[in-house]
Design a protein around this motif. Sequence first.
Motif, PDB file in Angstrom:
ATOM      1  N   ARG A  75     -12.929  -3.677 -20.512  1.00 32.70           N
ATOM      2  CA  ARG A  75     -13.616  -2.448 -20.235  1.00 32.70           C
ATOM      3  C   ARG A  75     -15.403  -2.713 -20.231  1.00 32.70           C
ATOM      4  O   ARG A  75     -16.003  -2.563 -19.280  1.00 32.70           O
ATOM      5  N   LYS A  76     -15.556  -3.380 -21.378  1.00 33.13           N
ATOM      6  CA  LYS A  76     -16.980  -3.558 -21.429  1.00 33.13           C
ATOM      7  C   LYS A  76     -17.767  -4.644 -20.196  1.00 33.13           C
ATOM      8  O   LYS A  76     -18.578  -4.469 -19.811  1.00 33.13           O
ATOM      9  N   ALA A  77     -16.685  -5.649 -20.004  1.00 31.11           N
ATOM     10  CA  ALA A  77     -17.138  -6.812 -19.171  1.00 31.11           C
ATOM     11  C   ALA A  77     -17.081  -5.926 -17.669  1.00 31.11           C
ATOM     12  O   ALA A  77     -17.808  -6.260 -16.954  1.00 31.11           O
ATOM     13  N   GLY A  86     -17.626  -2.863 -16.845  1.00 36.50           N
ATOM     14  CA  GLY A  86     -18.964  -1.943 -16.951  1.00 36.50           C
ATOM     15  C   GLY A  86     -20.234  -2.914 -16.603  1.00 36.50           C
ATOM     16  O   GLY A  86     -20.877  -2.306 -15.787  1.00 36.50           O
ATOM     17  N   SER A  87     -20.286  -3.925 -17.430  1.00 37.68           N
ATOM     18  CA  SER A  87     -21.393  -4.636 -17.010  1.00 37.68           C
ATOM     19  C   SER A  87     -21.643  -5.017 -15.762  1.00 37.68           C
ATOM     20  O   SER A  87     -22.689  -5.193 -15.103  1.00 37.68           O
ATOM     21  N   VAL A 116     -10.401  -3.208 -24.495  1.00 38.75           N
ATOM     22  CA  VAL A 116     -11.862  -2.709 -24.932  1.00 38.75           C
ATOM     23  C   VAL A 116     -12.917  -3.868 -24.097  1.00 38.75           C
ATOM     24  O   VAL A 116     -13.563  -3.483 -23.529  1.00 38.75           O
ATOM     25  N   TYR A 117     -12.573  -5.118 -24.546  1.00 38.51           N
ATOM     26  CA  TYR A 117     -13.453  -6.180 -23.991  1.00 38.51           C
ATOM     27  C   TYR A 117     -13.343  -6.249 -22.765  1.00 38.51           C
ATOM     28  O   TYR A 117     -14.492  -6.567 -21.982  1.00 38.51           O
TER      29      TYR A 117
END
Length: 267
Positions: free
Chosen positions: A64-66, A68-69, A61-62
């Motif tokens: 994917r967040k990075a 996306g950002s 998850v972390y």
Amino acid sequence: MKASLQRPEIKLESLKEDIKEFFKISGWEKKLQNAVYSELSVFPLPSHPAAPPEHLKEPLVYMRKAQGSWEKRILKSLNSMCTELSIPLARKRPVGEQKELLNKWNEMGTDEPDLSLFRPVYAPKDFLEVLINLRNPNYENGDSLSFRTHLGLIQVPLKVKDIPELKECFVELGLNIGQLGIDDSTQVPPELFENEHVRIGQKVLAEQDSAAAQQYIRQGSPTALRAELWALILNISSQPEDVLYYEQLKTNVIQHDLLVDSLIYKD
């Protein structure tokens, strides 16, 4: 099918073996083996059937967040550059420009268009900063300094091979095994390694075995055999449908001018 089975030369008790023999004689046995080997090489690991595609691409998850950002940041930079230069992300080329591009299609590698106005979408230090700030929330040791925090800038825990595992994985790089590019130097007579390696490569190509080709190339690929070996390893063939697909891609390139193409060209 039923009528074929009633033919006297076809026996049900030996049908399976006859089919195997036919595959072997016709060459389809190797083709099927190569296709299966190619699929197994790229086949994704088993996952939960309800997992969405983005989770299969990146399960953390972390991460994917990075990602996306970072993608939003890149997109913002692209849009900003388009606004500054007054150019679209994509446009259809005029007919005259299409004809000109088609006429010099084989010279595109040597052509150097003026891309001085295009700037890099991101700076390397920006990407490094993103990597440095990556943290696994399940692997936090608190704010206290430890030996682990001094191992490097990037603190993401990754599973890597240890020295014995690396030795086992890259056994072909051992000092007692010949390697093309080293043991074929001018100081080493070609009959000691190079000639034999080329002969084996020709035999591998004659057998048309993808797995054998991949194993063979671990000791280096002779320049003369490189194209055929990689085509065999990747299970690529120039079938009519492949040629047609290439022509479709070529047509798309000729008809449409993409900003991304210019950025890749400049890179």
